[in-house]
Design an enzyme around this catalytic site. Structure first.
Site, PDB file in Angstrom:
ATOM      1  N   GLU A  89       1.237  -1.634  -0.592  1.00  0.00           N
ATOM      2  CA  GLU A  89       3.067  -2.235  -1.628  1.00  0.00           C
ATOM      3  C   GLU A  89       3.807  -1.053  -2.143  1.00  0.00           C
ATOM      4  OE1 GLU A  89       3.792  -3.486  -6.533  1.00  0.00           O
ATOM      5  OE2 GLU A  89       1.420  -2.280  -5.789  1.00  0.00           O
ATOM      6  N   LEU A  90       4.870  -0.682  -1.155  1.00  0.00           N
ATOM      7  CA  LEU A  90       6.332  -0.077  -1.487  1.00  0.00           C
ATOM      8  C   LEU A  90       6.749  -0.305  -2.017  1.00  0.00           C
ATOM      9  CD1 LEU A  90       5.640   0.408   2.499  1.00  0.00           C
ATOM     10  CD2 LEU A  90       3.931   1.577   0.626  1.00  0.00           C
ATOM     11  N   GLY A  91       7.781   0.801  -1.831  1.00  0.00           N
ATOM     12  CA  GLY A  91       8.957   0.761  -2.629  1.00  0.00           C
ATOM     13  C   GLY A  91       9.782  -0.603  -2.331  1.00  0.00           C
ATOM     14  N   LYS A 134      -8.779   6.092  -6.191  1.00  0.00           N
ATOM     15  CA  LYS A 134      -8.024   7.688  -6.644  1.00  0.00           C
ATOM     16  C   LYS A 134      -7.120   7.521  -7.326  1.00  0.00           C
ATOM     17  CE  LYS A 134      -4.613   9.884  -4.420  1.00  0.00           C
ATOM     18  NZ  LYS A 134      -4.273  10.344  -5.898  1.00  0.00           N
ATOM     19  N   SER A 174       5.141   5.192  -1.719  1.00  0.00           N
ATOM     20  CA  SER A 174       6.810   5.012  -1.579  1.00  0.00           C
ATOM     21  C   SER A 174       6.584   4.384  -0.153  1.00  0.00           C
ATOM     22  CB  SER A 174       6.815   6.922  -0.979  1.00  0.00           C
ATOM     23  OG  SER A 174       6.714   7.492  -0.195  1.00  0.00           O
ATOM     24  N   CYS A 212       8.818  -1.337  -8.423  1.00  0.00           N
ATOM     25  CA  CYS A 212       8.991  -1.463  -6.609  1.00  0.00           C
ATOM     26  C   CYS A 212       9.646  -2.494  -6.479  1.00  0.00           C
ATOM     27  CB  CYS A 212       7.516  -1.365  -6.068  1.00  0.00           C
ATOM     28  SG  CYS A 212       6.670  -3.360  -6.987  1.00  0.00           S
ATOM     29  N   GLY A 215      -4.180  15.191  -5.203  1.00  0.00           N
ATOM     30  CA  GLY A 215      -3.581  13.814  -4.670  1.00  0.00           C
ATOM     31  C   GLY A 215      -3.228  14.429  -3.218  1.00  0.00           C
TER      32      GLY A 215
END
Length: 304
Positions: A263-265, A186, A240, A297, A219
């Site tokens: 894998e985030l900010g 997605k 996020s 990131c 979404g």
């Protein structure tokens, strides 16, 4: 020269599931904009849980009953990924133009990302025929020996971010396919077009059995359905911190607790040493913070 939007080799109003371009079960659609001009450049489906289930069922059947992992050798998967890398390279001018229009990025930035995308598929293609286990001798008991065997995890659901659409796709999809997994992907709802182009190229190679790679668009709703689906063995998410926490909570509370990679900010630090060239440092700090409009990131947001 005509815009790539007028000569797309696929129908962007369809989704790619089980080796076919098919109409979404949902009636809702999503406008895709060029963020540089706010112009609507495409209208794509807003997939629902039924679409997602069809994609997951296709990936599940491809993994358990299809040839991708059950008959193909690692060398055959290697060759398929190499063919895909070549297909991307041959179409890179169209992909670069499409990525630039959909993300608003300068074309020179996109070219660097396409270099990385092509290299990633070739790199992980080289791993496909080198998946090995280990023999472990128990040093405390000569009658015991251990063996490890690496096997593909199964159906992998990937939820991508909007800031590096095609490049992040490569980081996720290339190793999964090399290992023998099947994929439901997605893209970010703002930037789906190069993912669709990628699906077109993958199909065009003729090297990937149906159901190995599937695309759903939309979404939060379809993303949550992907995270919650019991036939998905692993989730990979980029986005996020808040959404990443929700993904972790959801995958831990489903019937089958599953592998999850997020894998985030971040709040990436920079350190300026006493002997630094301050003029050069100032330019690098601005670039480190504001490259890609600051949507990284690892954007440099703290300084000492």
């Amino acid at each position: 020269m005509s815009s790539i939007l007028s000569r797309l080799p696929f129908d962007e109003t369809l989704i790619y599931v089980n080796g076919e371009w098919t109409k979404s079960q949902a009636s809702q659609t999503c406008r895709v904009e060029n963020p540089d001009t706010a112009e609507t450049i495409a209208t794509v489906p807003e997939c629902n849980a039924q679409d997602l289930d069809l994609a997951v069922q296709a990936a599940y059947s491809a993994f358990h009953d299809g040839p991708w992992v059950n008959e193909y050798s690692g060398a055959q998967r290697r060759d398929a990924l190499l063919a895909l890398a070549t297909a991307i390279e041959e179409s890179r001018q169209d992909i670069e133009e499409l990525e630039s229009l959909n993300t608003g990025k300068p074309i020179n930035d996109v070219r660097v990302e396409l270099d990385d995308t092509i290299d990633l598929f070739r790199f992980f293609a080289g791993y496909a025929d080198k998946v090995e286990g280990r023999h472990i001798a128990a040093q405390t008991n000569r009658n015991l020996e251990g063996y490890t065997v690496k096997v593909p995890v199964g159906v992998v659901g990937f939820i991508n971010a909007f800031n590096y659409p095609i490049c992040l796709l490569a980081w996720k999809v290339a190793p999964a396919l090399a290992a023998g997994c099947t994929v439901v992907f997605k893209p970010g709802p703002q930037t789906p077009l190069t993912t669709q182009y990628f699906a077109y190229l993958l199909h065009k190679t003729g090297k990937f059995p149906k159901g190995v790679f599937n695309v759903v668009l939309g979404g939060v709703g379809v993303g949550q359905a992907l995270v919650d689906h019991d036939l998905v063995d692993k989730i990979g998410f980029t986005g996020s911190v808040a959404t990443g926490k929700q993904v972790i909570r959801s995958t831990a509370s489903t019937r089958n607790v599953r592998c999850t990679s997020v894998e985030l900010g971040g709040k990436s630090p920079g350190v300026v040493m006493p002997d630094a060239d301050l003029d050069k440092t100032a330019k690098l700090v601005v670039s480190g913070c504001m490259a890609n409009a600051g949507m990284n990131c690892n954007a440099l947001t703290r300084l000492w």
